[in-house]
Design an enzyme around this catalytic site. Structure first.
Site, mmCIF file in Angstrom:
data_model
loop_
_atom_site.group_PDB
_atom_site.id
_atom_site.type_symbol
_atom_site.label_atom_id
_atom_site.label_comp_id
_atom_site.label_asym_id
_atom_site.label_seq_id
_atom_site.Cartn_x
_atom_site.Cartn_y
_atom_site.Cartn_z
ATOM 1 N N ASN A 10 -13.882 -16.302 23.832
ATOM 2 C CA ASN A 10 -13.701 -17.231 24.946
ATOM 3 C C ASN A 10 -14.941 -18.125 24.975
ATOM 4 O O ASN A 10 -16.008 -17.691 25.391
ATOM 5 C CB ASN A 10 -13.563 -16.414 26.241
ATOM 6 C CG ASN A 10 -13.556 -17.287 27.483
ATOM 7 O OD1 ASN A 10 -13.444 -18.512 27.395
ATOM 8 N ND2 ASN A 10 -13.670 -16.653 28.637
ATOM 9 N N TRP A 11 -14.774 -19.341 24.507
ATOM 10 C CA TRP A 11 -15.939 -20.239 24.375
ATOM 11 C C TRP A 11 -16.362 -20.842 25.712
ATOM 12 O O TRP A 11 -17.381 -21.525 25.788
ATOM 13 C CB TRP A 11 -15.632 -21.348 23.359
ATOM 14 C CG TRP A 11 -15.454 -20.839 21.953
ATOM 15 C CD1 TRP A 11 -15.624 -19.557 21.506
ATOM 16 C CD2 TRP A 11 -15.080 -21.608 20.802
ATOM 17 N NE1 TRP A 11 -15.372 -19.488 20.154
ATOM 18 C CE2 TRP A 11 -15.041 -20.732 19.693
ATOM 19 C CE3 TRP A 11 -14.779 -22.971 20.591
ATOM 20 C CZ2 TRP A 11 -14.714 -21.155 18.408
ATOM 21 C CZ3 TRP A 11 -14.443 -23.398 19.313
ATOM 22 C CH2 TRP A 11 -14.418 -22.498 18.229
ATOM 23 N N LYS A 12 -15.556 -20.639 26.738
ATOM 24 C CA LYS A 12 -15.861 -21.176 28.084
ATOM 25 C C LYS A 12 -16.212 -22.668 27.993
ATOM 26 O O LYS A 12 -15.713 -23.348 27.097
ATOM 27 C CB LYS A 12 -16.980 -20.356 28.738
ATOM 28 C CG LYS A 12 -16.638 -18.861 28.749
ATOM 29 C CD LYS A 12 -17.521 -18.049 29.654
ATOM 30 C CE LYS A 12 -17.121 -16.583 29.561
ATOM 31 N NZ LYS A 12 -17.868 -15.728 30.447
ATOM 32 N N HIS A 103 -8.959 -15.410 34.381
ATOM 33 C CA HIS A 103 -10.356 -15.037 34.137
ATOM 34 C C HIS A 103 -11.098 -14.993 35.473
ATOM 35 O O HIS A 103 -10.832 -15.818 36.365
ATOM 36 C CB HIS A 103 -11.017 -16.041 33.195
ATOM 37 C CG HIS A 103 -12.339 -15.572 32.699
ATOM 38 N ND1 HIS A 103 -13.472 -15.667 33.461
ATOM 39 C CD2 HIS A 103 -12.698 -14.946 31.555
ATOM 40 C CE1 HIS A 103 -14.483 -15.127 32.793
ATOM 41 N NE2 HIS A 103 -14.046 -14.690 31.634
ATOM 42 N N GLU A 105 -13.868 -16.017 36.345
ATOM 43 C CA GLU A 105 -14.523 -17.283 36.712
ATOM 44 C C GLU A 105 -13.514 -18.245 37.341
ATOM 45 O O GLU A 105 -13.847 -19.004 38.253
ATOM 46 C CB GLU A 105 -15.201 -17.894 35.471
ATOM 47 C CG GLU A 105 -16.445 -17.092 35.086
ATOM 48 C CD GLU A 105 -16.796 -17.112 33.606
ATOM 49 O OE1 GLU A 105 -16.277 -17.962 32.867
ATOM 50 O OE2 GLU A 105 -17.596 -16.244 33.196
ATOM 51 N N GLU A 175 -12.192 -6.842 32.341
ATOM 52 C CA GLU A 175 -13.534 -7.408 32.312
ATOM 53 C C GLU A 175 -14.236 -7.156 33.649
ATOM 54 O O GLU A 175 -14.066 -7.941 34.594
ATOM 55 C CB GLU A 175 -13.461 -8.920 32.078
ATOM 56 C CG GLU A 175 -12.801 -9.304 30.777
ATOM 57 C CD GLU A 175 -13.214 -10.704 30.355
ATOM 58 O OE1 GLU A 175 -13.812 -10.838 29.285
ATOM 59 O OE2 GLU A 175 -12.971 -11.656 31.114
ATOM 60 N N GLY A 181 -21.496 -11.826 31.025
ATOM 61 C CA GLY A 181 -22.642 -12.715 30.869
ATOM 62 C C GLY A 181 -23.957 -12.153 31.371
ATOM 63 O O GLY A 181 -24.938 -12.880 31.511
ATOM 64 N N SER A 221 -20.101 -8.734 28.033
ATOM 65 C CA SER A 221 -21.302 -8.517 27.221
ATOM 66 C C SER A 221 -21.033 -7.713 25.944
ATOM 67 O O SER A 221 -21.858 -6.896 25.532
ATOM 68 C CB SER A 221 -22.409 -7.860 28.056
ATOM 69 O OG SER A 221 -22.791 -8.726 29.118
ATOM 70 N N GLY A 242 -17.415 -13.470 25.232
ATOM 71 C CA GLY A 242 -17.910 -14.762 25.700
ATOM 72 C C GLY A 242 -19.120 -15.186 24.882
ATOM 73 O O GLY A 242 -18.998 -15.704 23.776
ATOM 74 N N GLY A 243 -20.300 -14.929 25.409
ATOM 75 C CA GLY A 243 -21.557 -15.374 24.798
ATOM 76 C C GLY A 243 -21.667 -15.141 23.301
ATOM 77 O O GLY A 243 -22.033 -16.059 22.543
HETATM 78 P P1 PGA Z 1 -19.505 -12.337 27.976
HETATM 79 O O1 PGA Z 1 -18.166 -12.981 28.586
HETATM 80 O O2 PGA Z 1 -19.120 -11.723 26.644
HETATM 81 O O3 PGA Z 1 -20.452 -13.485 27.820
HETATM 82 O O4 PGA Z 1 -19.969 -11.314 28.935
HETATM 83 C C1 PGA Z 1 -16.937 -12.323 28.497
HETATM 84 C C2 PGA Z 1 -15.859 -13.112 29.200
HETATM 85 O O5 PGA Z 1 -16.110 -13.655 30.276
HETATM 86 O O6 PGA Z 1 -14.738 -13.211 28.697
#
Ligand code: PGA
Length: 259
Positions: A10-12, A103, A105, A175, A181, A221, A242-243
């Site tokens: 997930n490149w956000k 998600h 967010e 998640e 993050g 993470s 994500g990251g």
């Molecule tokens: P993260 O994000 O790996 O940076 O914790 C995961 C996500 O939000 O899908």
């Protein structure tokens, strides 16, 4: 029951089009030495504006069929006066096979409700695309001991009115919000426990057989150093990253950790 592992990036809200091209090319290079059958299902989710470029890299320039495309969101109506929104058919035009919905967010910053997520899941499945439905608890909910009840409620609402066969095709991502993050990965045994609980909820709404088929990912993470232990758990079928998906080398290490 063998479920094919799935690793999704997930490149956000990261990467210009040029950076997105470079990243997906790096991922495809990194898995070049492996046969598709050896690899987990690999998915990347760029921002909407980079979808055409990433689609071109995946399907026209490379054509290796090893990386699939996802969107990070969609709207459930097919068209109309919905300024700023993007329909599922518009995403499908670029051969996307998955769409991430719900998600944390989006729930937290953009006010997405369980009802909206359910409408999106239904519309996505009707279009022949796979929804990656996210769920997860806040730190406050975890400390208050309501994690399982909260997640069960999110899942029941997201899957309401979806046929058992369509439930089986879907993907769920567990998640925990406090792990996203933050670098604080959820303990693998605990993540597996919650995911097994999610599978029980799916069994209640769609039957045991379909609950055994649905893939449930862990997200929060995930790093090259954590993936092996996570994949060794009985109910964790992959990761939503994500990251660590923003660096081709790290993402490829995570993919290898799921092989
Ligand atoms: P993260 O994000 O790996 O940076 O914790 C995961 C996500 O939000 O899908």
């Amino acid at each position: 029951m063998t479920r094919k592992p799935l690793i999704a990036g997930n490149w956000k809200m990261h990467n210009t089009t040029a950076e997105a091209r470079e990243l997906v090319v790096g991922v495809m290079q990194g898995v070049k030495e492996f046969e598709k059958s050896e690899l987990p299902d690999i998915v990347v989710a760029p921002v909407f504006t980079s979808i055409p470029a990433v689609s071109e890299e995946i399907f026209e320039k490379c054509g290796c069929g090893k990386v699939a495309l996802a969107a990070q969101n969609c709207y459930f109506e097919p068209k109309g006066a919905f300024t700023g929104e993007i329909s599922i058919d518009m995403i499908k035009e670029f051969k996307a096979e998955y769409i991430i919905i719900g998600h944390s967010e989006r729930r937290q910053y953009f006010g997405e409700t369980d009802e909206m997520i359910n409408s999106k899941a239904k519309a996505i499945l009707a279009a022949g695309i796979i929804p990656i439905i996210c769920c997860g608890e806040t730190l406050e909910q975890r400390e208050a001991g309501v994690t399982d009840a909260h997640i069960a409620s999110q899942i029941v609402k997201a899957l309401e009115g979806i046929t058992p066969a369509d439930v089986a095709k879907s993907v769920i991502a567990y998640e925990p919000i406090w792990a996203i993050g933050t670098g604080k990965t959820c303990d693998s045994v605990e993540a597996n426990r919650v995911i097994a609980e999610i599978r029980k909820v799916v069994a209640q709404v769609a039957g045991r057989e379909n609950a055994d088929k649905i893939r449930i990912l862990y997200g929060g993470s995930v790093k090259p150093s954590t993936i092996k232990e996570q994949m060794a758990q009985s109910d964790i079928d992959g990761a939503l990253v994500g990251g660590a998906s923003l660096k081709a080398d790290d993402f490829v290490e995570i993919i290898k950790g799921a092989m």
